[in-house]
Design a protein around this motif. Sequence first.
Motif, mmCIF file in Angstrom:
data_model
loop_
_atom_site.group_PDB
_atom_site.id
_atom_site.type_symbol
_atom_site.label_atom_id
_atom_site.label_comp_id
_atom_site.label_asym_id
_atom_site.label_seq_id
_atom_site.Cartn_x
_atom_site.Cartn_y
_atom_site.Cartn_z
ATOM 1 N N LYS A 124 0.823 -1.224 0.000
ATOM 2 C CA LYS A 124 0.000 0.000 0.000
ATOM 3 C C LYS A 124 0.852 1.267 0.000
ATOM 4 C CE LYS A 124 -4.036 -1.943 2.264
ATOM 5 N NZ LYS A 124 -4.843 -1.977 3.496
ATOM 6 N N LYS A 125 2.047 1.183 0.590
ATOM 7 C CA LYS A 125 2.889 2.367 0.754
ATOM 8 C C LYS A 125 4.092 2.418 -0.177
ATOM 9 C CE LYS A 125 0.756 3.675 4.609
ATOM 10 N NZ LYS A 125 0.309 4.936 5.068
ATOM 11 N N ILE A 126 4.533 1.246 -0.675
ATOM 12 C CA ILE A 126 5.770 1.162 -1.447
ATOM 13 C C ILE A 126 5.525 0.365 -2.721
ATOM 14 C CG2 ILE A 126 8.153 0.326 -1.436
ATOM 15 C CD1 ILE A 126 8.045 0.568 1.658
ATOM 16 N N GLU A 127 6.079 0.854 -3.825
ATOM 17 C CA GLU A 127 5.966 0.125 -5.095
ATOM 18 C C GLU A 127 6.977 -1.015 -5.093
ATOM 19 O OE1 GLU A 127 6.591 0.866 -9.845
ATOM 20 O OE2 GLU A 127 6.121 2.584 -8.580
ATOM 21 N N VAL A 128 6.466 -2.251 -5.170
ATOM 22 C CA VAL A 128 7.334 -3.420 -5.158
ATOM 23 C C VAL A 128 7.078 -4.281 -6.389
ATOM 24 C CG1 VAL A 128 7.445 -3.482 -2.644
ATOM 25 C CG2 VAL A 128 5.757 -4.876 -3.818
ATOM 26 N N LYS A 129 8.101 -4.992 -6.837
ATOM 27 C CA LYS A 129 7.960 -5.958 -7.928
ATOM 28 C C LYS A 129 7.520 -7.305 -7.356
ATOM 29 C CE LYS A 129 9.490 -3.609 -11.495
ATOM 30 N NZ LYS A 129 8.697 -3.379 -12.677
ATOM 31 N N SER A 151 12.419 -4.628 -5.561
ATOM 32 C CA SER A 151 11.848 -3.350 -6.000
ATOM 33 C C SER A 151 12.737 -2.684 -7.031
ATOM 34 C CB SER A 151 11.661 -2.416 -4.802
ATOM 35 O OG SER A 151 12.895 -2.167 -4.162
ATOM 36 N N LYS A 152 12.132 -1.768 -7.759
ATOM 37 C CA LYS A 152 12.858 -1.018 -8.776
ATOM 38 C C LYS A 152 13.795 0.007 -8.137
ATOM 39 C CE LYS A 152 12.001 1.565 -13.009
ATOM 40 N NZ LYS A 152 10.969 2.092 -13.908
ATOM 41 N N ASN A 153 13.351 0.574 -7.013
ATOM 42 C CA ASN A 153 14.120 1.611 -6.327
ATOM 43 C C ASN A 153 14.686 1.092 -5.009
ATOM 44 O OD1 ASN A 153 13.384 3.592 -8.296
ATOM 45 N ND2 ASN A 153 11.378 3.686 -7.340
ATOM 46 N N SER A 154 15.778 1.681 -4.582
ATOM 47 C CA SER A 154 16.370 1.362 -3.301
ATOM 48 C C SER A 154 15.418 1.789 -2.183
ATOM 49 C CB SER A 154 17.702 2.102 -3.167
ATOM 50 O OG SER A 154 18.264 1.860 -1.910
ATOM 51 N N LEU A 155 15.311 0.974 -1.142
ATOM 52 C CA LEU A 155 14.435 1.285 -0.021
ATOM 53 C C LEU A 155 15.264 1.618 1.211
ATOM 54 C CD1 LEU A 155 11.849 -1.630 -0.421
ATOM 55 C CD2 LEU A 155 11.695 0.703 -1.301
ATOM 56 N N THR A 156 14.661 2.359 2.130
ATOM 57 C CA THR A 156 15.316 2.677 3.397
ATOM 58 C C THR A 156 14.563 2.007 4.537
ATOM 59 O OG1 THR A 156 14.009 4.667 3.821
ATOM 60 C CG2 THR A 156 16.032 4.938 2.512
ATOM 61 N N ARG A 157 15.246 1.835 5.631
ATOM 62 C CA ARG A 157 14.602 1.256 6.823
ATOM 63 C C ARG A 157 13.426 2.119 7.262
ATOM 64 N NH1 ARG A 157 17.239 -1.789 11.725
ATOM 65 N NH2 ARG A 157 15.518 -1.745 13.189
ATOM 66 N N GLU A 158 13.588 3.432 7.153
ATOM 67 C CA GLU A 158 12.529 4.352 7.567
ATOM 68 C C GLU A 158 11.259 4.165 6.733
ATOM 69 O OE1 GLU A 158 15.762 5.331 6.991
ATOM 70 O OE2 GLU A 158 16.242 5.464 9.132
ATOM 71 N N GLU A 159 11.413 3.900 5.432
ATOM 72 C CA GLU A 159 10.246 3.654 4.573
ATOM 73 C C GLU A 159 9.492 2.400 5.016
ATOM 74 O OE1 GLU A 159 10.949 4.989 0.079
ATOM 75 O OE2 GLU A 159 12.594 3.746 0.851
ATOM 76 N N GLU A 168 9.617 0.970 8.036
ATOM 77 C CA GLU A 168 9.032 1.213 9.354
ATOM 78 C C GLU A 168 7.758 2.050 9.245
ATOM 79 O OE1 GLU A 168 12.387 2.867 11.425
ATOM 80 O OE2 GLU A 168 12.993 0.898 12.187
ATOM 81 N N ALA A 169 7.755 3.041 8.358
ATOM 82 C CA ALA A 169 6.564 3.870 8.158
ATOM 83 C C ALA A 169 5.419 3.051 7.570
ATOM 84 C CB ALA A 169 6.888 5.055 7.250
ATOM 85 N N ALA A 170 5.730 2.141 6.647
ATOM 86 C CA ALA A 170 4.706 1.288 6.035
ATOM 87 C C ALA A 170 4.088 0.341 7.056
ATOM 88 C CB ALA A 170 5.302 0.500 4.867
ATOM 89 N N LEU A 171 4.868 -0.064 8.052
ATOM 90 C CA LEU A 171 4.388 -0.998 9.063
ATOM 91 C C LEU A 171 3.953 -0.320 10.357
ATOM 92 C CD1 LEU A 171 7.044 -3.851 8.677
ATOM 93 C CD2 LEU A 171 4.705 -3.790 7.789
ATOM 94 N N ALA A 172 3.994 1.006 10.409
ATOM 95 C CA ALA A 172 3.720 1.749 11.639
ATOM 96 C C ALA A 172 2.372 1.400 12.270
ATOM 97 C CB ALA A 172 3.808 3.247 11.371
ATOM 98 N N LYS A 195 7.373 -4.925 14.374
ATOM 99 C CA LYS A 195 8.578 -4.123 14.597
ATOM 100 C C LYS A 195 9.720 -4.606 13.716
ATOM 101 C CE LYS A 195 11.800 -2.739 18.158
ATOM 102 N NZ LYS A 195 12.290 -2.962 19.504
ATOM 103 N N VAL A 196 10.370 -3.662 13.035
ATOM 104 C CA VAL A 196 11.546 -3.967 12.213
ATOM 105 C C VAL A 196 12.745 -4.123 13.146
ATOM 106 C CG1 VAL A 196 13.095 -3.092 10.415
ATOM 107 C CG2 VAL A 196 10.628 -2.706 10.222
ATOM 108 N N THR A 197 13.410 -5.287 13.049
ATOM 109 C CA THR A 197 14.570 -5.535 13.912
ATOM 110 C C THR A 197 15.877 -5.643 13.123
ATOM 111 O OG1 THR A 197 14.193 -7.922 13.846
ATOM 112 C CG2 THR A 197 13.177 -6.714 15.663
ATOM 113 N N GLY A 198 15.776 -5.710 11.795
ATOM 114 C CA GLY A 198 16.965 -5.781 10.957
ATOM 115 C C GLY A 198 16.635 -5.349 9.541
ATOM 116 N N PHE A 199 17.625 -4.834 8.835
ATOM 117 C CA PHE A 199 17.389 -4.292 7.497
ATOM 118 C C PHE A 199 18.658 -4.367 6.669
ATOM 119 C CE2 PHE A 199 17.503 -0.838 4.457
ATOM 120 C CZ PHE A 199 16.260 -0.895 3.874
ATOM 121 N N VAL A 200 18.546 -4.944 5.457
ATOM 122 C CA VAL A 200 19.663 -4.972 4.509
ATOM 123 C C VAL A 200 19.094 -4.728 3.117
ATOM 124 C CG1 VAL A 200 21.494 -6.363 3.473
ATOM 125 C CG2 VAL A 200 20.946 -6.653 5.883
ATOM 126 N N CYS A 201 19.668 -3.757 2.395
ATOM 127 C CA CYS A 201 19.241 -3.464 1.026
ATOM 128 C C CYS A 201 20.474 -3.471 0.128
ATOM 129 C CB CYS A 201 18.545 -2.111 0.948
ATOM 130 S SG CYS A 201 17.905 -1.719 -0.701
#
Length: 82
Positions: free
Chosen positions: A26-31, A46-54, A56-60, A65-71
């Motif tokens: 709903k919040k982020i364009e994903v393939k 995804s087509k674009n690089s994502l950030t942890r903040e994006e 976290e905001a989508a799951l707010a 809870k986001v506990t780890g992130f690697v892009c």
Amino acid sequence: MYKTTVKIDGMMCGMCEVHINDSIRKKIEVKKIVSSHKKGETVIISKNSLTREEIEAALADSGYKVTGFVCGTYEKKGLFGR
């Protein structure tokens, strides 16, 4: 293309996986998006690089809870990925 692996705390079942996938879509364009409650992670292509903040905001509003992130960059392998 980018592959983002997100460790998520709170997933208990298949319905949790669906809820997370829908919240992110709903919040982020994903393939492609695949969640696993057994692994406690979501993998996003995804087509674009994502950030942890994006993420976290989508799951707010979902309670997870986001506990780890690697892009990183992603290159489709196989015959049709060339």
